[in-house]
Design a protein around this motif. Structure first.
Motif, PDB file in Angstrom:
ATOM      1  N   ARG A  50       0.738  -1.121   0.004  1.00  0.00           N
ATOM      2  CA  ARG A  50      -0.043  -0.004   0.094  1.00  0.00           C
ATOM      3  C   ARG A  50       0.858   1.300   0.087  1.00  0.00           C
ATOM      4  O   ARG A  50       0.359   2.336  -0.618  1.00  0.00           O
ATOM      5  CB  ARG A  50      -0.975   0.039   1.408  1.00  0.00           C
ATOM      6  N   LEU A  51       2.078   1.236   0.647  1.00  0.00           N
ATOM      7  CA  LEU A  51       2.637   2.543   0.915  1.00  0.00           C
ATOM      8  C   LEU A  51       4.105   2.582   0.095  1.00  0.00           C
ATOM      9  O   LEU A  51       4.425   3.727  -0.052  1.00  0.00           O
ATOM     10  CB  LEU A  51       3.139   2.321   2.330  1.00  0.00           C
ATOM     11  N   LEU A  52       4.526   1.758  -0.415  1.00  0.00           N
ATOM     12  CA  LEU A  52       5.756   1.837  -1.307  1.00  0.00           C
ATOM     13  C   LEU A  52       5.594   2.040  -2.674  1.00  0.00           C
ATOM     14  O   LEU A  52       4.531   1.273  -3.048  1.00  0.00           O
ATOM     15  CB  LEU A  52       6.655   0.435  -1.081  1.00  0.00           C
ATOM     16  N   ALA A  53       6.074   3.002  -3.396  1.00  0.00           N
ATOM     17  CA  ALA A  53       6.119   3.360  -4.906  1.00  0.00           C
ATOM     18  C   ALA A  53       6.844   2.230  -5.477  1.00  0.00           C
ATOM     19  O   ALA A  53       8.048   1.799  -4.822  1.00  0.00           O
ATOM     20  CB  ALA A  53       6.284   4.482  -5.308  1.00  0.00           C
ATOM     21  N   ARG A  54       6.503   2.074  -6.682  1.00  0.00           N
ATOM     22  CA  ARG A  54       7.210   0.976  -7.568  1.00  0.00           C
ATOM     23  C   ARG A  54       8.632   1.565  -7.886  1.00  0.00           C
ATOM     24  O   ARG A  54       8.737   2.675  -8.085  1.00  0.00           O
ATOM     25  CB  ARG A  54       6.554   0.796  -8.808  1.00  0.00           C
ATOM     26  N   ALA A  55       9.663   0.888  -7.843  1.00  0.00           N
ATOM     27  CA  ALA A  55      10.897   1.203  -8.213  1.00  0.00           C
ATOM     28  C   ALA A  55      11.571   2.329  -7.660  1.00  0.00           C
ATOM     29  O   ALA A  55      12.338   3.119  -7.695  1.00  0.00           O
ATOM     30  CB  ALA A  55      10.955   1.458  -9.830  1.00  0.00           C
TER      31      ALA A  55
END
Length: 254
Positions: free
Chosen positions: A107-112
Motif C-alpha cells: 500500500r505504501l511503497l511506490a514502485r521502483a
C-alpha cells in the motif's frame, strides 16, 4: 536489437501473487536494490515448475529478471529464483503479522523506489517471525511500523510537538494522531506516552543501528504505540481497512 537488461541475484521477498493465466503468476516483490517491482513468473503454477516451491511469502530469495522494453514498463519477466534459506515459514499469529507487513509495503511503497535499510529491517523482522520468540512479536511489529513511516516521510519528529515545534516535557503525556502529528494528550485520547519515551524512540530511529535500537525502545511501550501507529497507518493507506488487519479482528471475535 539490443539485449534486454538483466537484474541478477537480487535479494528479494515475495509480497503477494496474482493469477495471470492458467499457468502463470504476477508477483509483487520487494527487492533490496530495486525496490518494489512486479514480475511475471511464466509457468509458475505448473506442477513441474522450479518456481512453484520457491515463490512463497516471508522467504528470502535471490531473483533474476529481465526488464521489459526500456525498463520503464510496469511488469518485468522473472528468469530465476533461488531460496536463500535460513528459516522456516512463520505460522499462526506470526504468519498473519508477516502478511500484514506485506500489505503495508504494497500500500505504501511506490514502485521502483529502493529502500535498502528498510529491506534489511524487514528481513530482520521476518527472521523473528519465523523463530520461537513469540514475546517479541509486538515490539518487532511496532518497530517496523515506525521505521516504515520514517523511511517514506510520513512520521513526524518524535522529540517535539508537530504543530508548534515546542520541545517535549519529560513527564507530560503526548499522543500521535493522524491529522496533527504529536500533540499534548487530551482527556479523549485513549493512548499516549510520556515525553521522555517519545524522545527515546526518536533517538533510536536516529541511531546508526536503527532497527535494533528501535526494537529495544519499543519493548516497554509496544501496547501504547499499537493503536496510535495503526491509526496513522490506516490514515495513510486510506480505505478500505487493511485486509489482514480485518482478518485479525474477525479471528479475535470468534
Amino acid at each position: 536489437m539490443a539485449a534486454a537488461k538483466r537484474i541478477s541475484d537480487e535479494p528479494a521477498f515475495v509480497l503477494h501473487s496474482y493469477d495471470w493465466s492458467e499457468s502463470s503468476l504476477i508477483l509483487e516483490v520487494f527487492c533490496r536494490r530495486q525496490g518494489r517491482v512486479a514480475l511475471v513468473a511464466k509457468g509458475a503454477k505448473k506442477p513441474s515448475s522450479n518456481f512453484r516451491p520457491v515463490l512463497l511469502p516471508l522467504q528470502p530469495l535471490l531473483v533474476t529478471y529481465t526488464l521489459a522494453g526500456d525498463g520503464t514498463a510496469d511488469i518485468h519477466s522473472l528468469k530465476g529464483a533461488e531460496w536463500v534459506g535460513g528459516h522456516v515459514m512463520p505460522t499462526g499469529d506470526a504468519l498473519l503479522s508477516g502478511l500484514y507487513l506485506n500489505e503495508l509495503l504494497l500500500r505504501l511503497l511506490a514502485r521502483a523506489d529502493p529502500h535498502a535499510a528498510l529491506f534489511d529491517a524487514y528481513a530482520g523482522v521476518v527472521r523473528v517471525l519465523a523463530s520461537e520468540h513469540g514475546d517479541a512479536l509486538e515490539p518487532v511489529l511496532r518497530s517496523f511500523e515506525l521505521l516504515l513511516l520514517r523511511e517514506i516521510g510520513l512520521l513526524p519528529s518524535l522529540d517535539a510537538q508537530t504543530m508548534t515545534f515546542a520541545p517535549l516535557q519529560a513527564t507530560a503525556r503526548y499522543t500521535l494522531v493522524p491529522e496533527g502529528g504529536l500533540r499534548i494528550s487530551s482527556d479523549a485520547d485513549r493512548a499516549g506516552l510520556p515525553g521522555r519515551q517519545w524522545q527515546a524512540l526518536q533517538r533510536a530511529l536516529d541511531d546508526a543501528a536503527s532497527y535494533t535500537a528501535t526494537l529495544r525502545a519499543c519493548v516497554p511501550v509496544a501496547a501504547e504505540l499499537k493503536p496510535q501507529l495503526r491509526a496513522l497507518l490506516q490514515y495513510h493507506c486510506g480505505s478500505p481497512t487493511l485486509r489482514t488487519r480485518q482478518l485479525m479482528i474477525d479471528l479475535q471475535s470468534l
